[in-house]
Design an enzyme around this catalytic site. Structure first.
Site, short mmCIF file in Angstrom:
data_model
loop_
_atom_site.label_atom_id
_atom_site.label_comp_id
_atom_site.label_asym_id
_atom_site.label_seq_id
_atom_site.Cartn_x
_atom_site.Cartn_y
_atom_site.Cartn_z
N GLU A 189 172.28 74.04 89.85
CA GLU A 189 171.07 73.95 91.25
C GLU A 189 171.22 72.61 92.00
O GLU A 189 171.02 72.50 92.83
CB GLU A 189 169.51 73.61 89.96
N ASN A 208 152.67 78.37 90.34
CA ASN A 208 152.34 76.96 89.64
C ASN A 208 152.89 75.94 89.75
O ASN A 208 153.66 75.22 89.65
CB ASN A 208 152.93 77.34 88.02
N LYS A 259 157.26 72.95 95.54
CA LYS A 259 156.61 74.77 95.56
C LYS A 259 156.00 74.78 97.07
O LYS A 259 154.95 73.81 96.70
CB LYS A 259 156.44 75.67 94.59
N TYR A 274 167.15 82.02 92.22
CA TYR A 274 166.35 82.29 90.79
C TYR A 274 167.63 84.01 90.35
O TYR A 274 166.72 84.90 89.96
CB TYR A 274 164.86 83.04 91.56
N HIS A 277 159.27 73.62 90.76
CA HIS A 277 160.19 73.76 89.95
C HIS A 277 160.69 73.24 89.16
O HIS A 277 160.99 71.72 90.12
CB HIS A 277 161.33 74.77 90.92
O1 CDP Z 1 160.09 78.09 86.36
P1 CDP Z 1 160.00 77.86 84.62
O2 CDP Z 1 161.19 77.56 84.27
O3 CDP Z 1 158.71 77.12 84.23
O4 CDP Z 1 159.96 79.66 84.48
P2 CDP Z 1 160.71 80.59 84.63
O5 CDP Z 1 160.60 81.35 83.66
O6 CDP Z 1 162.74 80.13 85.20
O7 CDP Z 1 160.01 81.63 85.73
C1 CDP Z 1 160.94 80.79 87.30
C2 CDP Z 1 159.43 80.89 88.10
O8 CDP Z 1 158.84 82.32 88.16
C3 CDP Z 1 158.27 80.51 87.19
O9 CDP Z 1 158.01 79.18 87.51
C4 CDP Z 1 156.96 80.97 87.81
O10 CDP Z 1 156.39 80.66 89.55
C5 CDP Z 1 157.26 82.78 88.18
N1 CDP Z 1 157.01 83.58 87.03
C6 CDP Z 1 156.26 84.51 87.52
O11 CDP Z 1 155.29 84.64 88.60
N2 CDP Z 1 155.90 85.18 86.31
C7 CDP Z 1 156.16 85.50 85.04
N3 CDP Z 1 155.47 86.37 84.22
C8 CDP Z 1 156.92 84.59 85.56
C9 CDP Z 1 157.60 83.80 86.12
MG MG Z 2 162.77 78.68 84.48
#
Ligand code: CDP
Ligand code: MG
Length: 156
Positions: free
Chosen positions: A126, A112, A9, A49, A115
């Site tokens: 994807e 974080n 990212k 997303y 992805h």
């Molecule tokens: O990336 P991952 O699959 O672990 O998480 P996700 O639940 O699919 O969420 C996508 C992305 O949204 C995360 O990697 C974070 O960058 C962001 N996110 C966030 O900013 N705040 C949250 N409470 C949860 C997710």
């Molecule tokens: Mg995810």
């Protein structure tokens, strides 16, 4: 053999962590079959997303992922999807195990670093969102017999 999409990212690219994150996946034994650097536009970000479009963090997430260049990669290996997510750690860096990318380099979900696809269907869609089929490279790596047993399938 399973394939998964990785995005290094914008924060990770800005912080000079392309090599660190790529190296962790290489060290694990995964094989890279696609790489490109790009600046994700709003349309692609919204497609990638779309599952989160009703979430409170959605607008910030779209702003984050489109804020600067990223590196997108496709990695291949047995259970590649789970192995990459295991390497990256939980979404919230505080919940991520020490030794994972998100724990070692992050503090907040909003920054974080990485992805990774979360299942076979999402991985396929994807990868198709980011790569043309001819941008993925089939190749044989001479170290494979020292890293994995070929006869084991993705489900083993
Ligand atoms: O990336 P991952 O699959 O672990 O998480 P996700 O639940 O699919 O969420 C996508 C992305 O949204 C995360 O990697 C974070 O960058 C962001 N996110 C966030 O900013 N705040 C949250 N409470 C949860 C997710
Ligand atoms: Mg995810």
């Amino acid at each position: 053999m399973e394939r998964t999409l990785v995005i290094i990212k914008p924060d990770a690219v800005q912080r000079g962590l392309i090599g660190e994150i790529t190296g962790r996946l290489e060290n694990r034994g995964l094989k890279v079959v696609g790489v490109k650097m790009m600046w994700i536009n709003r349309e692609l970000a919204e497609r990638h997303y779309c599952i989160h479009k009703d979430k409170s963090f959605y607008d910030n997430l779209i702003a984050y992922i489109t804020s600067a260049p990223v590196v997108v990669q496709v990695w291949e290996g047995p259970k590649a999807i789970e192995i990459v997510r295991h390497t990256f750690g939980a979404t919230q860096p505080l919940d991520a195990n020490p030794g994972t990318v998100r724990a070692d380099f992050g503090m907040q979900a909003e920054r974080n670093l990485s992805h990774a696809s979360d299942g076979p269907e999402t991985a396929a869609s994807e990868i198709a969102n980011f790569f043309e089929p001819d941008e993925l490279v089939e190749w044989t790596r001479c170290t494979d017999p020292w890293i994995m047993l070929k006869e084991r399938g993705a489900a083993d």
